[in-house]
Design a protein around this motif. Structure first.
Motif, PDB file in Angstrom:
ATOM      1  N   ARG A 124       0.830  -1.216   0.000  1.00 41.10           N
ATOM      2  CA  ARG A 124       0.000   0.000   0.000  1.00 41.10           C
ATOM      3  C   ARG A 124       0.858   1.257   0.000  1.00 41.10           C
ATOM      4  O   ARG A 124       0.547   2.230  -0.690  1.00 41.10           O
ATOM      5  CB  ARG A 124      -0.937  -0.034   1.203  1.00 41.10           C
ATOM      6  CG  ARG A 124      -1.911   1.106   1.233  1.00 41.10           C
ATOM      7  CD  ARG A 124      -2.958   1.000   0.141  1.00 41.10           C
ATOM      8  NE  ARG A 124      -3.910   2.069   0.351  1.00 41.10           N
ATOM      9  CZ  ARG A 124      -4.147   3.041  -0.512  1.00 41.10           C
ATOM     10  NH1 ARG A 124      -3.544   3.054  -1.673  1.00 41.10           N
ATOM     11  NH2 ARG A 124      -4.998   4.001  -0.235  1.00 41.10           N
ATOM     12  N   CYS A 125       1.977   1.253   0.758  1.00 39.04           N
ATOM     13  CA  CYS A 125       2.897   2.401   0.738  1.00 39.04           C
ATOM     14  C   CYS A 125       3.456   2.612  -0.660  1.00 39.04           C
ATOM     15  O   CYS A 125       3.573   3.752  -1.132  1.00 39.04           O
ATOM     16  CB  CYS A 125       4.034   2.196   1.740  1.00 39.04           C
ATOM     17  SG  CYS A 125       3.560   2.423   3.455  1.00 39.04           S
ATOM     18  N   ARG A 128       6.917   7.604   8.963  1.00 34.64           N
ATOM     19  CA  ARG A 128       5.910   7.104   8.020  1.00 34.64           C
ATOM     20  C   ARG A 128       5.852   7.957   6.769  1.00 34.64           C
ATOM     21  O   ARG A 128       5.883   7.432   5.649  1.00 34.64           O
ATOM     22  CB  ARG A 128       4.550   7.019   8.710  1.00 34.64           C
ATOM     23  CG  ARG A 128       4.523   5.919   9.772  1.00 34.64           C
ATOM     24  CD  ARG A 128       3.283   5.955  10.598  1.00 34.64           C
ATOM     25  NE  ARG A 128       3.424   7.035  11.581  1.00 34.64           N
ATOM     26  CZ  ARG A 128       2.568   7.280  12.549  1.00 34.64           C
ATOM     27  NH1 ARG A 128       1.483   6.540  12.667  1.00 34.64           N
ATOM     28  NH2 ARG A 128       2.774   8.250  13.394  1.00 34.64           N
ATOM     29  N   SER A 129       5.805   9.265   6.932  1.00 30.52           N
ATOM     30  CA  SER A 129       5.819  10.132   5.744  1.00 30.52           C
ATOM     31  C   SER A 129       7.165  10.048   5.036  1.00 30.52           C
ATOM     32  O   SER A 129       7.237  10.102   3.814  1.00 30.52           O
ATOM     33  CB  SER A 129       5.501  11.583   6.120  1.00 30.52           C
ATOM     34  OG  SER A 129       6.453  12.084   7.038  1.00 30.52           O
ATOM     35  N   GLY A 130       8.246   9.874   5.796  1.00 30.46           N
ATOM     36  CA  GLY A 130       9.565   9.716   5.207  1.00 30.46           C
ATOM     37  C   GLY A 130       9.657   8.480   4.340  1.00 30.46           C
ATOM     38  O   GLY A 130      10.269   8.489   3.267  1.00 30.46           O
ATOM     39  N   LEU A 131       9.033   7.388   4.791  1.00 34.97           N
ATOM     40  CA  LEU A 131       9.021   6.149   4.011  1.00 34.97           C
ATOM     41  C   LEU A 131       8.328   6.354   2.672  1.00 34.97           C
ATOM     42  O   LEU A 131       8.874   6.021   1.616  1.00 34.97           O
ATOM     43  CB  LEU A 131       8.329   5.037   4.805  1.00 34.97           C
ATOM     44  CG  LEU A 131       8.067   3.735   4.044  1.00 34.97           C
ATOM     45  CD1 LEU A 131       9.372   3.059   3.644  1.00 34.97           C
ATOM     46  CD2 LEU A 131       7.191   2.808   4.877  1.00 34.97           C
ATOM     47  N   VAL A 132       7.130   6.911   2.695  1.00 37.47           N
ATOM     48  CA  VAL A 132       6.383   7.103   1.444  1.00 37.47           C
ATOM     49  C   VAL A 132       7.064   8.150   0.570  1.00 37.47           C
ATOM     50  O   VAL A 132       7.128   8.008  -0.652  1.00 37.47           O
ATOM     51  CB  VAL A 132       4.905   7.439   1.725  1.00 37.47           C
ATOM     52  CG1 VAL A 132       4.162   7.764   0.433  1.00 37.47           C
ATOM     53  CG2 VAL A 132       4.230   6.266   2.447  1.00 37.47           C
ATOM     54  N   ALA A 133       7.625   9.191   1.176  1.00 41.89           N
ATOM     55  CA  ALA A 133       8.356  10.195   0.399  1.00 41.89           C
ATOM     56  C   ALA A 133       9.588   9.565  -0.265  1.00 41.89           C
ATOM     57  O   ALA A 133       9.884   9.840  -1.428  1.00 41.89           O
ATOM     58  CB  ALA A 133       8.764  11.364   1.284  1.00 41.89           C
ATOM     59  N   LEU A 180       9.986   6.375  -1.088  1.00 46.81           N
ATOM     60  CA  LEU A 180       9.501   5.523  -2.178  1.00 46.81           C
ATOM     61  C   LEU A 180       9.099   6.365  -3.386  1.00 46.81           C
ATOM     62  O   LEU A 180       9.317   5.974  -4.533  1.00 46.81           O
ATOM     63  CB  LEU A 180       8.324   4.665  -1.699  1.00 46.81           C
ATOM     64  CG  LEU A 180       8.666   3.538  -0.731  1.00 46.81           C
ATOM     65  CD1 LEU A 180       7.393   2.977  -0.099  1.00 46.81           C
ATOM     66  CD2 LEU A 180       9.460   2.446  -1.428  1.00 46.81           C
ATOM     67  N   THR A 181       8.544   7.539  -3.120  1.00 43.44           N
ATOM     68  CA  THR A 181       8.181   8.454  -4.213  1.00 43.44           C
ATOM     69  C   THR A 181       9.432   8.926  -4.941  1.00 43.44           C
ATOM     70  O   THR A 181       9.481   8.932  -6.177  1.00 43.44           O
ATOM     71  CB  THR A 181       7.391   9.652  -3.654  1.00 43.44           C
ATOM     72  OG1 THR A 181       6.211   9.173  -3.011  1.00 43.44           O
ATOM     73  CG2 THR A 181       7.018  10.632  -4.751  1.00 43.44           C
ATOM     74  N   ASP A 206      10.868  -2.595  -3.614  1.00 44.88           N
ATOM     75  CA  ASP A 206       9.563  -1.983  -3.749  1.00 44.88           C
ATOM     76  C   ASP A 206       8.583  -3.024  -4.285  1.00 44.88           C
ATOM     77  O   ASP A 206       8.733  -3.486  -5.407  1.00 44.88           O
ATOM     78  CB  ASP A 206       9.705  -0.800  -4.714  1.00 44.88           C
ATOM     79  CG  ASP A 206       8.471   0.051  -4.785  1.00 44.88           C
ATOM     80  OD1 ASP A 206       7.413  -0.364  -4.293  1.00 44.88           O
ATOM     81  OD2 ASP A 206       8.566   1.143  -5.348  1.00 44.88           O
ATOM     82  N   PRO A 207       7.582  -3.441  -3.499  1.00 44.18           N
ATOM     83  CA  PRO A 207       6.703  -4.523  -3.935  1.00 44.18           C
ATOM     84  C   PRO A 207       5.678  -4.153  -4.999  1.00 44.18           C
ATOM     85  O   PRO A 207       5.069  -5.025  -5.575  1.00 44.18           O
ATOM     86  CB  PRO A 207       5.990  -4.935  -2.644  1.00 44.18           C
ATOM     87  CG  PRO A 207       5.962  -3.696  -1.835  1.00 44.18           C
ATOM     88  CD  PRO A 207       7.250  -2.977  -2.168  1.00 44.18           C
TER      89      PRO A 207
END
Length: 131
Positions: A44-45, A72-77, A79-80, A118-119
């Motif tokens: 989902r991330c 959490r925001s760092g993880l998604v950022a 990945l972005t 990255d899944p």
């Protein structure tokens, strides 16, 4: 962070009543712990990162937020940023340089970024997951 309509896309990894965004702003929410990343949460991330990368690529004002703005925001950022062409190491360093040297101090998240990959497929940029 309380937002109204300053952004075109808001990705929230923590929810607080009254924090926005305004009606009509694209908003995605995922509740994940600041701890071990479960496989479904990792997928989902990655999906949220695809959405964010597509928005940034289209010139849309994008916010990725969580409770403190570190993990959490760092993880998604991160990945972005990977979706936008950075390596995992570059993404982590950029987030720590721009946000705080303490950003992404969750070792599970850093390990995921550096070692587990990255899944979600990078081509999956048009999918709009449910909030």
């Amino acid at each position: 962070m309380v937002v109204t309509d300053e952004f075109d896309l808001v990705i929230s990894l923590y929810r607080r009543s009254g924090s926005g965004p305004a009606e009509g702003v694209e908003h995605h929410y995922l509740n994940i712990p600041d701890g071990m990343l479960l496989p479904a949460d990792a997928v989902r991330c990655a999906e949220l990162a695809s959405i964010a990368a597509a928005a940034v690529g289209a010139g849309r004002r994008t916010l990725i937020r969580c409770q403190a703005g570190y993990n959490r925001s760092g993880l998604v950022a991160a990945l972005t940023l990977i979706r936008l062409g950075h390596t995992a190491g570059e993404a982590i360093a950029l987030i720590q340089a721009k946000r705080s040297p303490y950003a992404l101090f969750n070792g599970h998240f850093v390990n995921h970024l550096l070692n587990e990959g990255d899944p979600a497929p990078a081509a999956d940029l048009t999918r709009t997951p449910k909030e």
